[in-house]
Design a protein around this motif. Structure first.
Motif, PDB file in Angstrom:
ATOM      1  N   LYS A  84      67.250  27.025  60.910  1.00 19.89           N
ATOM      2  CA  LYS A  84      67.195  28.462  61.192  1.00 19.89           C
ATOM      3  C   LYS A  84      66.760  29.249  59.964  1.00 19.89           C
ATOM      4  O   LYS A  84      66.013  30.203  60.059  1.00 19.89           O
ATOM      5  N   TRP A  85      67.246  28.849  58.810  1.00 17.66           N
ATOM      6  CA  TRP A  85      66.991  29.629  57.595  1.00 17.66           C
ATOM      7  C   TRP A  85      65.980  28.957  56.664  1.00 17.66           C
ATOM      8  O   TRP A  85      65.981  29.179  55.471  1.00 17.66           O
ATOM      9  N   GLU A  87      62.235  28.145  55.058  1.00 14.97           N
ATOM     10  CA  GLU A  87      61.113  28.990  54.620  1.00 14.97           C
ATOM     11  C   GLU A  87      60.193  29.324  55.795  1.00 14.97           C
ATOM     12  O   GLU A  87      59.781  28.451  56.543  1.00 14.97           O
ATOM     13  N   ALA A  91      63.963  33.733  61.756  1.00 10.63           N
ATOM     14  CA  ALA A  91      65.185  34.397  61.309  1.00 10.63           C
ATOM     15  C   ALA A  91      65.015  34.971  59.906  1.00 10.63           C
ATOM     16  O   ALA A  91      65.447  36.085  59.612  1.00 10.63           O
ATOM     17  N   ILE A  92      64.353  34.206  59.046  1.00  6.60           N
ATOM     18  CA  ILE A  92      64.159  34.664  57.674  1.00  6.60           C
ATOM     19  C   ILE A  92      63.290  35.920  57.646  1.00  6.60           C
ATOM     20  O   ILE A  92      63.615  36.901  56.982  1.00  6.60           O
ATOM     21  N   GLU A  94      62.876  38.061  59.932  1.00  5.41           N
ATOM     22  CA  GLU A  94      63.630  39.177  60.482  1.00  5.41           C
ATOM     23  C   GLU A  94      64.633  39.700  59.459  1.00  5.41           C
ATOM     24  O   GLU A  94      64.825  40.892  59.299  1.00  5.41           O
ATOM     25  N   LEU A  95      65.244  38.746  58.779  1.00 11.05           N
ATOM     26  CA  LEU A  95      66.283  39.123  57.817  1.00 11.05           C
ATOM     27  C   LEU A  95      65.696  39.886  56.635  1.00 11.05           C
ATOM     28  O   LEU A  95      66.364  40.713  56.026  1.00 11.05           O
ATOM     29  N   LYS A  96      64.445  39.616  56.353  1.00 17.95           N
ATOM     30  CA  LYS A  96      63.815  40.272  55.199  1.00 17.95           C
ATOM     31  C   LYS A  96      63.795  41.789  55.340  1.00 17.95           C
ATOM     32  O   LYS A  96      63.756  42.501  54.340  1.00 17.95           O
ATOM     33  N   THR A  97      63.848  42.262  56.582  1.00 16.89           N
ATOM     34  CA  THR A  97      63.884  43.715  56.759  1.00 16.89           C
ATOM     35  C   THR A  97      65.202  44.296  56.261  1.00 16.89           C
ATOM     36  O   THR A  97      65.326  45.495  56.065  1.00 16.89           O
TER      37      THR A  97
END
Lengths: 105, 361
Positions: A84-85, A87, A91-92, A94-97
């Protein structure tokens, strides 16, 4: 009237304070409701909900220490999260926002 | 006065805390009635003793079998003393509930906790310091310090922690946190005691490699304990927390090395779980919500709001909300957020609680 689907609408604000419903049950009922709104994930998530139920029941019938009082978050095993996490995963990105862009790294 | 009746051993600490804050008597029944060892555990007795020490005039009655407790709370007076924690639970088990009471005390809290300082079940000291104290700050409790004097890994412990709460306020301030703060950096503390210092570096390296895809600045400090202050058993652990620019709040996750686990296992697990926690949080992580909710309820008679993630609403939070209603009669109201997907605004009206021991100026 056959095509009308009757659906019970659960309001989280009511569910929380319905003392006759077990807290875990209240949450899973509400979450199931949520999932029906976002239909595509319905099946998968419902399964998840059931699993959650079983998981909890097992806990309850077992050693009472399992229901140990702690508000530490239950950590998931790395294997479950590795993909999921990784590179470039969805998800990554999306999480960067949720991050400020930093110059370093 | 008819006591409020609770059942079961769950939420033991928080129920007694709610009872102390409200000044209402509580009766907890059916504590592990079908267990091989029915009744209260040693750490729960120890917690009752701690409650007795920080209050004045409390009365605690325990039934012959230990399955029923009647607690009549007194005033919160605080004071300075030492509490010896039993080896079955870490200091975090006792420190956390003290954070709910300490700001509303007559005298300052200055308690030294002795025993095990970290465990798999209880919050790590660094988590309390970096995860919970900022929540208190947000609610107006500014001067809280937690000093680690000695580390003490299980099973033998030997640790020492000093909790010092200097601000005494009459009630928490009403908060309105409607935005999810952006994370500007990830920080952390990797500690080890009685093992090679390289263990701390291994924790840092593995956590960094897991967090790299996030593209955020990562800065983890190592904290190596040697000699007498390192406690009686070897151990290591990692706490990661985030930093944001406009708010003191941080998301925080912690874990420690268990039997057969390498520093790499811990580093990776804590790293991944921090990302997971950020994703599934509103303005606070799940592990900080209880404290925030209770502070919201005992606030001024005004409506406070915080943003929470839908995924944070679980069975335990629902039970807490029911317990709060039982004791204070306050209901939370959840409203869908238009701005953030999958988030709710949790709103609650404070009960207008006031610190009974505070002198009227």
């Amino acid at each position: 009237l056959k095509h009308v689907v009757v659906k019970k609408v659960w309001d989280i604000n009511k569910l929380i304070y319905m003392n006759n419903i077990d807290p875990e049950d209240a949450v899973s009922r509400w979450k199931r409701e949520e999932e029906e709104d976002t239909e595509d994930e319905e099946e998968e998530a419902e399964e998840e909900g059931d699993e959650g139920d079983n998981f909890f029941q097992k806990k309850n019938s077992g050693d009472s220490d399992e229901g140990i009082e702690s508000n530490k978050v239950t950590l998931k095993p790395s294997e479950e999260l590795k993909e999921k996490w990784s590179e470039g995963s969805e998800a990554i990105s999306e999480l960067k926002t949720r991050f400020f862009k930093s110059a370093k790294q | 006065m008819i006591p409020i009746v609770f059942e079961g051993h769950e939420a033991f600490r928080i129920r007694l805390i709610l009872s102390t804050l409200s000044g209402k008597s509580t009766r907890i029944e059916k504590i592990r009635p079908d267990d091989l060892n029915p009744g209260l555990k040693d750490y729960e007795i120890s917690f009752l003793r701690l409650l007795e020490s920080v209050t004045n005039g409390s009365s605690i009655e325990i039934s012959y079998t230990g399955t029923t407790v009647i607690y009549r709370p007194g005033l919160i007076i605080g004071g300075s003393f030492t509490h010896n924690c039993p080896p079955s639970r870490a200091c975090g088990y006792f420190i956390e509930p003290m954070l709910y009471l300490a700001p509303f005390s007559k005298k300052k809290f200055s308690i030294i906790f002795r025993g095990i300082t970290s465990s798999k079940e209880d919050g790590e000291l660094d988590f309390i310091r970096w995860g919970l104290l900022p929540v208190m700050e947000k609610f107006g409790v500014r001067e809280v310090e937690l000093h680690t004097l000695k580390r003490g890994a299980p099973p033998n412990g030997g640790g020492e922690v000093h909790l010092l709460v200097n601000s005494l306020i009459s009630q928490p301030v009403t908060v309105h946190i409607l935005d999810i703060p952006k994370v500007s950096a990830i920080r952390g503390i990797a500690y080890c005691a009685r093992v090679s210092p390289s263990v701390a570096n291994r924790l840092v390296d593995s956590a960094r490699s897991v967090l790299r895809p996030a593209g955020c600045e990562v800065n983890i400090t190592t904290d190596v304990w040697r000699g007498e202050n390192a406690g009686k058993s070897p151990g290591f652990g990692l706490t990661l927390f985030t930093e944001s620019k406009n708010t003191p709040l941080r998301y925080s996750v912690d874990d420690m090395g268990g039997p057969g686990e390498t520093p790499e296992d811990i580093g990776e697990r804590v790293g991944y779980n921090l990302l997971e926690l950020i994703q599934q949080s509103g303005c606070l992580g799940r592990n900080q919500l209880e404290l925030a909710f209770v502070y919201m309820v005992i606030g001024k008679e005004d409506i406070g709001r915080i943003i929470v993630n839908k995924q944070q609403i679980d069975g335990k939070i629902v039970s807490l909300l029911r317990d709060i209603k039982k004791v204070f009669g306050t209901e939370f109201f959840f409203k869908e957020s238009d701005e953030y997907e999958g988030c709710l605004y949790a709103t609650a009206k404070g009960v207008g609680f006031s610190n009974a021991s505070k002198k009227i100026a």
